[in-house]
Design a protein around this motif. Structure first.
Motif, mmCIF file in Angstrom:
data_model
loop_
_atom_site.group_PDB
_atom_site.id
_atom_site.type_symbol
_atom_site.label_atom_id
_atom_site.label_comp_id
_atom_site.label_asym_id
_atom_site.label_seq_id
_atom_site.Cartn_x
_atom_site.Cartn_y
_atom_site.Cartn_z
ATOM 1 N N TRP A 42 -3.907 -4.599 7.776
ATOM 2 C CA TRP A 42 -4.845 -3.506 8.013
ATOM 3 C C TRP A 42 -6.067 -3.987 8.802
ATOM 4 O O TRP A 42 -6.554 -3.295 9.701
ATOM 5 C CB TRP A 42 -5.303 -2.904 6.689
ATOM 6 C CG TRP A 42 -4.281 -2.039 6.016
ATOM 7 C CD1 TRP A 42 -3.568 -2.334 4.891
ATOM 8 C CD2 TRP A 42 -3.851 -0.740 6.429
ATOM 9 N NE1 TRP A 42 -2.726 -1.296 4.575
ATOM 10 C CE2 TRP A 42 -2.872 -0.300 5.499
ATOM 11 C CE3 TRP A 42 -4.201 0.098 7.480
ATOM 12 C CZ2 TRP A 42 -2.253 0.928 5.598
ATOM 13 C CZ3 TRP A 42 -3.577 1.339 7.585
ATOM 14 C CH2 TRP A 42 -2.613 1.740 6.651
ATOM 15 N N GLY A 88 -12.101 -2.965 7.098
ATOM 16 C CA GLY A 88 -11.469 -3.093 5.790
ATOM 17 C C GLY A 88 -12.388 -3.045 4.591
ATOM 18 O O GLY A 88 -11.923 -3.253 3.462
ATOM 19 N N ARG A 91 -11.304 -0.305 2.304
ATOM 20 C CA ARG A 91 -10.024 -0.653 1.688
ATOM 21 C C ARG A 91 -10.197 -1.721 0.613
ATOM 22 O O ARG A 91 -9.475 -1.734 -0.390
ATOM 23 C CB ARG A 91 -9.051 -1.141 2.768
ATOM 24 C CG ARG A 91 -7.602 -1.194 2.313
ATOM 25 C CD ARG A 91 -6.677 -1.256 3.498
ATOM 26 N NE ARG A 91 -6.746 -0.039 4.275
ATOM 27 C CZ ARG A 91 -6.079 1.064 3.987
ATOM 28 N NH1 ARG A 91 -5.320 1.116 2.903
ATOM 29 N NH2 ARG A 91 -6.184 2.120 4.744
ATOM 30 N N VAL A 206 1.571 1.838 8.005
ATOM 31 C CA VAL A 206 0.443 1.268 8.752
ATOM 32 C C VAL A 206 0.429 1.816 10.172
ATOM 33 O O VAL A 206 -0.624 2.188 10.707
ATOM 34 C CB VAL A 206 0.515 -0.267 8.764
ATOM 35 C CG1 VAL A 206 -0.529 -0.850 9.708
ATOM 36 C CG2 VAL A 206 0.324 -0.825 7.359
#
Length: 339
Positions: A42, A88, A91, A206
């Motif tokens: 990611w 990120g 996340r 993804v």
């Protein structure tokens, strides 16, 4: 294509082995290395997206802007939102908070006999091909995105959060990630649950998310272009999506789509009662708007913002924390006033 996939895998492996795996062990996350490896993917996707935004979309905005940027501070706030997501940080927060809960929930469902349905197995030999399955999942998640987006504009409590996104008067490619964090959390949970339900492979998930996000960056760009007579019907363009952000057009049903609210509108005009709703909710494909009667293909570029913000001066917050705080206050007020 195989060469690009291999190159991505090699860079992901190198980034993981040299940086993130040692960091995971240092933080006591040795039992979750698979999640850390996925997170590395990611992060790499986010870096690639940022590169495309800076090298491709940003020059296009300067080449043919809809309007001059007069509030650079507002754009810098949107850049902060983008970096939080694409590097990120959001996340990581999910990794430590929501992911364990989701794993337990999915584990209980599987124990109860509710296995995953693999959508790509619908037509063996056709839907299980790499490209066919990817395109199928892309359409399925775009359909989901359309209805989630309509819900954000239909339910008052959700609009209270989603208004953070629409309050940007200087819309640019960075505006895509300008969302209330709770709004993002709700969307992320729903997407993950659907992904588990239909059995999409992690790599394809993804790819679907990455393409969707990059396309949304382009749609939000301060860019005066359309895709032409036929292209506008095939993919959401910056013009099509800008109408969705248009003052008095895209997020409400109180007056005809052709009657936008100018900045000089009186308080009486701005306070006219209206029902949440609007036009152009499509994320990638305008087909859903056409199919469900919410499309507006008018060939114009409108000022962006929210009616009461423009005409009444309602405060939606200038900085990140102010926007988050005011969003929560609107949410509490909407929940209290709900029947």
């Amino acid at each position: 294509m195989d060469t690009l996939i291999d190159a991505f895998a090699n860079v992901q492996a190198a980034l993981y082995e040299n940086w993130l795996q040692p960091l995971a062990f240092a933080l006591g996350l040795g039992s979750r290395l698979e999640d850390v490896f996925n997170g590395t993917g990611w992060l790499l996707v986010g870096l690639i997206q940022l590169l495309v935004m800076l090298l491709v979309i940003e020059p296009l905005q300067r080449w043919r802007p809809v309007e001059s940027v007069t509030n650079s501070a507002a754009v810098r706030t949107d850049v902060m939102y983008t970096l939080i997501h694409r590097l990120g940080l959001f996340r990581i927060a999910l990794f430590f908070t929501i992911d364990p809960v989701m794993d337990d929930l999915l584990g209980h469902l599987r124990t109860a006999g509710m296995g995953t349905f693999h959508l790509e197995d619908l037509w063996p030999g056709v839907t299980d091909g790499a490209w066919a399955s990817f395109l199928m999942y892309l359409v399925v998640f775009d359909f989901l995105g359309y209805w989630l987006h309509r819900a954000q504009h239909q339910w008052h409590w959700w609009w209270a959060l989603h208004a953070v996104h629409h309050s940007q008067r200087q819309m640019t490619q960075w505006t895509d990630n300008r969302n209330h964090l709770l709004d993002d959390l709700i969307g992320a949970v729903i997407w993950v649950l659907v992904a588990q339900l239909i059995g999409i492979a992690p790599s394809q998930f993804v790819a679907v998310v990455a393409i969707t996000q990059l396309s949304e960056n382009f749609q939000h760009a301060n860019l005066a272009i359309s895709f032409g007579r036929w292209g506008e019907w095939l993919w959401v363009s910056p013009r099509f999506h800008r109408l969705h952000h248009g003052v008095g057009i895209g997020h409400e049903r109180g007056r005809p789509a052709q009657q936008s609210v100018p900045a000089s509108a009186s308080s009486a005009e701005a306070s006219t009662s209206y029902e949440l709703g609007g036009h152009n909710f499509g994320v990638l494909l305008p087909w859903w708007d056409v199919l469900f009667g919410t499309a507006d293909f008018s060939p114009r570029f409108e000022p962006t913002g929210i009616r009461d913000q423009v005409a009444l001066g309602r405060d939606y917050g200038e900085g990140f924390w102010a926007q988050q705080k005011l969003g929560l206050q609107r949410l509490i007020s909407a929940l209290r006033s709900a029947p």
